[in-house]
Scaffold this active site. Structure first.
Site, mmCIF file in Angstrom:
data_model
loop_
_atom_site.group_PDB
_atom_site.id
_atom_site.type_symbol
_atom_site.label_atom_id
_atom_site.label_comp_id
_atom_site.label_asym_id
_atom_site.label_seq_id
_atom_site.Cartn_x
_atom_site.Cartn_y
_atom_site.Cartn_z
ATOM 1 N N LYS A 68 26.239 22.858 42.176
ATOM 2 C CA LYS A 68 26.021 24.141 42.845
ATOM 3 C C LYS A 68 26.058 25.242 41.786
ATOM 4 O O LYS A 68 27.016 25.340 41.008
ATOM 5 C CB LYS A 68 27.132 24.360 43.865
HETATM 6 C C1 E4P Z 1 28.024 26.818 51.254
HETATM 7 O O1 E4P Z 1 27.676 25.912 50.490
HETATM 8 C C2 E4P Z 1 29.264 27.595 51.091
HETATM 9 O O2 E4P Z 1 30.323 26.742 50.716
HETATM 10 C C3 E4P Z 1 29.708 28.287 52.341
HETATM 11 O O3 E4P Z 1 28.824 28.146 53.395
HETATM 12 C C4 E4P Z 1 30.239 29.663 52.053
HETATM 13 O O4 E4P Z 1 30.280 30.451 53.188
HETATM 14 P P1 E4P Z 1 31.388 31.556 53.488
HETATM 15 O O5 E4P Z 1 32.207 31.717 52.229
HETATM 16 O O6 E4P Z 1 30.649 32.787 53.857
HETATM 17 O O7 E4P Z 1 32.192 31.016 54.614
#
Ligand code: E4P
Length: 195
Positions: free
Chosen positions: A81
């Protein structure tokens, strides 16, 4: 539609391993587990036979690539990521050329998704909940990204991320998004109905 679980919690993953197609983690989710990062990622990969996103934390392209290589070597399911920045996209190009899959995270516009796809990203993650939080239209963003990417043959898949409630998942499915990554509690909500 594939369903990923947005968590680093092993108990949650074990409970829904029969249903899910992958897992996304982020540094905040892994920190909550209070265990070594690599260990958590390895355990998740053993439980789920699908993409498991592990995020780099370096801010520069070389640093991201240096963190990504050993992470990718942990298990064949690991997807790196990478945040949507200029350096992030340089790292995506290098990792793609090395045959390492990437998930470009923190995508808030269709142009960002376009650039990520152009750099070879395997996945792009528009953050619908956070866009909604600031008065934008998270699902309008997903629709724009899907329409943009469908005009070309990038091979990049859309992961609807930052999901806050079951309606987000349904709207992602109505738009034909390939994947939604969903928190454990929201998956549980999807099974139930007050009637
Ligand atoms: C996606 O890969 C992220 O981990 C996640 O959806 C983050 O979202 P949030 O921090 O807004 O909850």
């Amino acid at each position: 539609m594939r369903l990923f679980l947005d968590t680093a919690n092993i108990d949650e993953i074990r409970d829904l391993a029969w249903l899910i197609d992958g897992v996304t983690t982020n540094p905040t989710l892994v920190a909550k587990e209070k265990r070594p990062f690599e260990k958590v990622i390895e355990e998740i990969c053993e439980l789920v036979d699908g993409p498991v996103s592990a995020e780099v934390t370096a801010l520069d392209a070389d640093g991201m690539v240096a963190q990504a290589r050993p992470l990718a070597a942990l298990h064949k399911n690991v997807v790196i990521k990478v945040p949507m920045t200029e350096d992030g996209m340089k790292a995506v190009q290098v990792l793609t050329a090395a045959g390492i899959r990437t998930n470009v995270t923190l995508v808030f516009s269709a142009n960002q998704a376009l650039l990520a796809a152009k750099c070879g990203a395997s996945f792009v993650s528009p953050f619908v909940g956070r866009v909604d939080d600031v008065g934008g239209g998270g699902m309008d963003l997903v629709a724009e990204i899907l329409e943009t990417l469908q005009n070309y043959a990038f091979g990049t898949e859309v992961i609807v991320a930052s999901v806050r409630h079951p309606r987000h998942v349904l709207e992602a499915a109505l738009l034909g998004a390939e994947i939604a990554t969903v928190p454990y509690t929201v998956v549980k909500q999807m099974f139930r109905h007050p009637l």
